[in-house]
Write a protein that holds these residues in place. Structure first.
Motif, mmCIF file in Angstrom:
data_model
loop_
_atom_site.group_PDB
_atom_site.id
_atom_site.type_symbol
_atom_site.label_atom_id
_atom_site.label_comp_id
_atom_site.label_asym_id
_atom_site.label_seq_id
_atom_site.Cartn_x
_atom_site.Cartn_y
_atom_site.Cartn_z
ATOM 1 N N TYR A 140 0.921 2.766 9.048
ATOM 2 C CA TYR A 140 0.792 4.195 9.331
ATOM 3 C C TYR A 140 -0.476 4.408 10.139
ATOM 4 C CZ TYR A 140 4.387 4.804 5.796
ATOM 5 O OH TYR A 140 5.564 4.717 5.099
ATOM 6 N N GLU A 141 -0.495 5.519 10.855
ATOM 7 C CA GLU A 141 -1.623 5.863 11.712
ATOM 8 C C GLU A 141 -2.693 6.589 10.914
ATOM 9 O OE1 GLU A 141 -2.365 8.415 15.859
ATOM 10 O OE2 GLU A 141 -0.422 8.429 14.847
ATOM 11 N N TYR A 142 -3.956 6.282 11.225
ATOM 12 C CA TYR A 142 -5.073 7.044 10.667
ATOM 13 C C TYR A 142 -5.359 8.234 11.589
ATOM 14 C CZ TYR A 142 -9.809 8.470 9.482
ATOM 15 O OH TYR A 142 -10.913 9.216 9.143
ATOM 16 N N LYS A 143 -5.353 9.440 11.022
ATOM 17 C CA LYS A 143 -5.662 10.633 11.801
ATOM 18 C C LYS A 143 -6.833 11.353 11.146
ATOM 19 C CE LYS A 143 -1.029 11.449 13.666
ATOM 20 N NZ LYS A 143 0.087 12.429 13.790
ATOM 21 N N CYS A 161 0.854 -1.184 0.000
ATOM 22 C CA CYS A 161 0.000 0.000 0.000
ATOM 23 C C CYS A 161 0.888 1.231 0.000
ATOM 24 C CB CYS A 161 -0.908 0.007 1.231
ATOM 25 S SG CYS A 161 -1.978 1.464 1.356
ATOM 26 N N VAL A 162 0.661 2.150 -0.950
ATOM 27 C CA VAL A 162 1.444 3.387 -1.020
ATOM 28 C C VAL A 162 0.483 4.570 -1.096
ATOM 29 C CG1 VAL A 162 3.402 2.265 -2.133
ATOM 30 C CG2 VAL A 162 1.631 3.313 -3.539
ATOM 31 N N SER A 163 0.976 5.736 -0.666
ATOM 32 C CA SER A 163 0.168 6.947 -0.674
ATOM 33 C C SER A 163 1.080 8.156 -0.552
ATOM 34 C CB SER A 163 -0.843 6.943 0.487
ATOM 35 O OG SER A 163 -1.543 8.169 0.557
ATOM 36 N N GLU A 164 0.713 9.235 -1.196
ATOM 37 C CA GLU A 164 1.445 10.490 -1.019
ATOM 38 C C GLU A 164 1.351 10.960 0.429
ATOM 39 O OE1 GLU A 164 3.460 12.218 -3.023
ATOM 40 O OE2 GLU A 164 3.277 10.552 -4.437
ATOM 41 N N ALA A 165 0.253 10.616 1.092
ATOM 42 C CA ALA A 165 0.076 11.010 2.499
ATOM 43 C C ALA A 165 1.129 10.354 3.389
ATOM 44 C CB ALA A 165 -1.321 10.631 2.982
ATOM 45 N N PHE A 166 1.531 9.132 3.063
ATOM 46 C CA PHE A 166 2.565 8.467 3.854
ATOM 47 C C PHE A 166 3.866 9.268 3.802
ATOM 48 C CE2 PHE A 166 0.563 4.074 2.723
ATOM 49 C CZ PHE A 166 -0.535 4.379 3.499
ATOM 50 N N LYS A 167 4.179 9.806 2.621
ATOM 51 C CA LYS A 167 5.418 10.556 2.447
ATOM 52 C C LYS A 167 5.345 11.932 3.119
ATOM 53 C CE LYS A 167 6.207 8.470 -2.115
ATOM 54 N NZ LYS A 167 6.371 8.756 -3.566
ATOM 55 N N SER A 168 4.195 12.592 2.975
ATOM 56 C CA SER A 168 4.101 13.983 3.437
ATOM 57 C C SER A 168 3.844 14.125 4.924
ATOM 58 C CB SER A 168 2.999 14.713 2.657
ATOM 59 O OG SER A 168 1.730 14.129 2.902
ATOM 60 N N LYS A 169 3.089 13.213 5.528
ATOM 61 C CA LYS A 169 2.723 13.380 6.937
ATOM 62 C C LYS A 169 2.867 12.123 7.792
ATOM 63 C CE LYS A 169 -2.219 12.990 5.713
ATOM 64 N NZ LYS A 169 -3.519 13.714 5.720
ATOM 65 N N GLY A 215 -5.307 -1.434 -7.427
ATOM 66 C CA GLY A 215 -6.553 -0.719 -7.183
ATOM 67 C C GLY A 215 -6.297 0.505 -6.329
ATOM 68 N N GLU A 216 -7.234 1.450 -6.368
ATOM 69 C CA GLU A 216 -7.097 2.700 -5.612
ATOM 70 C C GLU A 216 -8.403 3.016 -4.917
ATOM 71 O OE1 GLU A 216 -5.112 6.580 -7.139
ATOM 72 O OE2 GLU A 216 -7.278 6.922 -7.356
ATOM 73 N N LEU A 217 -8.296 3.628 -3.741
ATOM 74 C CA LEU A 217 -9.484 4.110 -3.048
ATOM 75 C C LEU A 217 -9.176 5.444 -2.389
ATOM 76 C CD1 LEU A 217 -9.016 3.723 0.255
ATOM 77 C CD2 LEU A 217 -9.581 1.359 -0.266
ATOM 78 N N THR A 218 -10.239 6.199 -2.123
ATOM 79 C CA THR A 218 -10.142 7.429 -1.346
ATOM 80 C C THR A 218 -10.674 7.143 0.042
ATOM 81 O OG1 THR A 218 -10.440 8.798 -3.323
ATOM 82 C CG2 THR A 218 -10.847 9.837 -1.190
ATOM 83 N N VAL A 219 -9.868 7.414 1.044
ATOM 84 C CA VAL A 219 -10.216 7.052 2.419
ATOM 85 C C VAL A 219 -11.448 7.821 2.881
ATOM 86 C CG1 VAL A 219 -9.406 7.015 4.813
ATOM 87 C CG2 VAL A 219 -7.808 6.543 2.935
ATOM 88 N N ASP A 260 -7.566 11.124 1.661
ATOM 89 C CA ASP A 260 -6.302 10.687 1.078
ATOM 90 C C ASP A 260 -6.530 9.475 0.168
ATOM 91 O OD1 ASP A 260 -4.680 12.591 2.349
ATOM 92 O OD2 ASP A 260 -4.555 11.371 4.163
ATOM 93 N N LYS A 261 -5.724 9.379 -0.861
ATOM 94 C CA LYS A 261 -5.805 8.245 -1.775
ATOM 95 C C LYS A 261 -4.783 7.188 -1.390
ATOM 96 C CE LYS A 261 -7.499 10.851 -5.781
ATOM 97 N NZ LYS A 261 -8.853 10.261 -5.693
ATOM 98 N N LEU A 262 -5.225 5.943 -1.376
ATOM 99 C CA LEU A 262 -4.361 4.804 -1.121
ATOM 100 C C LEU A 262 -4.321 3.928 -2.362
ATOM 101 C CD1 LEU A 262 -5.463 3.675 2.471
ATOM 102 C CD2 LEU A 262 -3.812 5.439 1.837
ATOM 103 N N ASN A 263 -3.119 3.543 -2.764
ATOM 104 C CA ASN A 263 -2.949 2.664 -3.912
ATOM 105 C C ASN A 263 -2.427 1.305 -3.455
ATOM 106 O OD1 ASN A 263 -3.273 4.395 -6.571
ATOM 107 N ND2 ASN A 263 -2.237 5.677 -5.062
ATOM 108 N N PHE A 264 -3.094 0.252 -3.882
ATOM 109 C CA PHE A 264 -2.755 -1.105 -3.470
ATOM 110 C C PHE A 264 -2.245 -1.909 -4.657
ATOM 111 C CE2 PHE A 264 -5.912 0.386 -0.471
ATOM 112 C CZ PHE A 264 -5.412 -0.030 0.752
#
Length: 273
Positions: free
Chosen positions: A270-273, A168-176, A233-237, A183-187
């Motif tokens: 990663y933590e969900y905030k 699972c990757v996301s720009e959110a993981f990198k930025s925060k 696949g991709e989803l928006t949290v 946030d978008k998650l790509n699997f």
């Protein structure tokens, strides 16, 4: 002469004690425990498993069982290396006892991977170095907290790249270093053999209820290569009810075909905030 014989016998015992966990059995593997000659002992050591839990080799030679018998915490010191970042194990059978049950595995400076209230068979793969302070090399204690259950493992190992795994990757993981609603998650599910279909579902570690991570409890993946070995696949949290800590959200992949009979599992580190 007696002293020399004693020293040789002691050295032979030490080699035997360490040899049950196979070191570098192939170029992709740092170590592998297949349970065929499993060693246990009192206390924490690099030479065997803490016998607070009950460990037994399976009579058919296919793995080993770990059983809760009144004391919940076991484990052993194991080697880790950033060159072999993936911790992989397969639980082939689960027997639950009456009352509270849990299976949680953690390493020094790495949050636990825990299933609480329910434990599931499957192939589990985690990148221990993603969003963690695990040292590049060392021998941390691998701690198992197991309650109310008997689990059969086909193997445990540390590898460069698993045969079958979820990422699972996301720009959110990198930025925060976290993620949240919007946030978008790509699997990506990578498989050794071609599959016909792959569907993800999401769970919370405490009592393992399904979570509507993207507004629904599942995500249909699509093949990303002509062979059907890579699915994406991709989803928006969606807004989630409550707080979710690091490794609190499990991701399960049900695979049709693909040469794998059990589901794949991982956690979002990663933590969900």
């Amino acid at each position: 002469m007696r002293k020399a014989v004693f020293c040789l016998a002691g050295a032979a015992f030490a080699v035997t004690a360490v040899a049950e966990m196979k070191n570098n059995p192939d170029p992709n593997t740092l170590w592998c425990e297949d349970g065929k000659a499993i060693v246990t002992q009192a206390g924490n050591s690099r030479n065997g498993w803490n016998n607070a839990l009950k460990y037994e080799s399976m009579p058919d030679g296919k793995g080993f069982s770990v059983e809760f018998e009144g004391k919940p915490t076991g484990g052993r010191y194991v080697e880790v290396s950033a060159e072999y970042p993936w911790f992989v194990y397969e639980i082939s059978d689960v027997e639950l006892k009456k009352g509270y049950c849990q299976n949680a595995i953690g390493f020094q400076r790495v949050a636990r991977h825990a299933q609480i209230g329910k434990i599931f068979p499957g192939v589990y793969a985690f990148n221990l170095y993603e969003n963690s302070a695990l040292e590049k090399k060392g021998r941390p204690f691998m701690r198992i907290d197991q309650f109310g259950s008997k689990l059969t493992y086909r193997y445990m190992k540390m590898v460069k790249t698993p045969e079958n795994y979820i990422q699972c990757v996301s720009e959110a993981f990198k930025s925060k270093k976290a993620f949240g609603a919007g946030d978008k998650l790509n699997f990506t599910v990578t498989l050794k053999d071609p599959a016909e279909d792959v569907v993800l579902s999401f769970f919370k570690s405490y009592t393992m209820p399904q979570v509507k991570l993207g507004g629904g409890t599942s995500l249909q993946l699509k093949p990303a290569d002509k062979d059907g070995r890579i699915w994406t696949g991709e989803l928006t949290v969606a807004p989630l009810d409550g707080k979710f800590k690091v490794n609190d959200i499990w991701v399960k992949a049900d695979v049709v075909g693909g040469g794998i009979a059990l589901p794949l599992w991982t956690v979002i580190p990663y933590e969900y905030k």
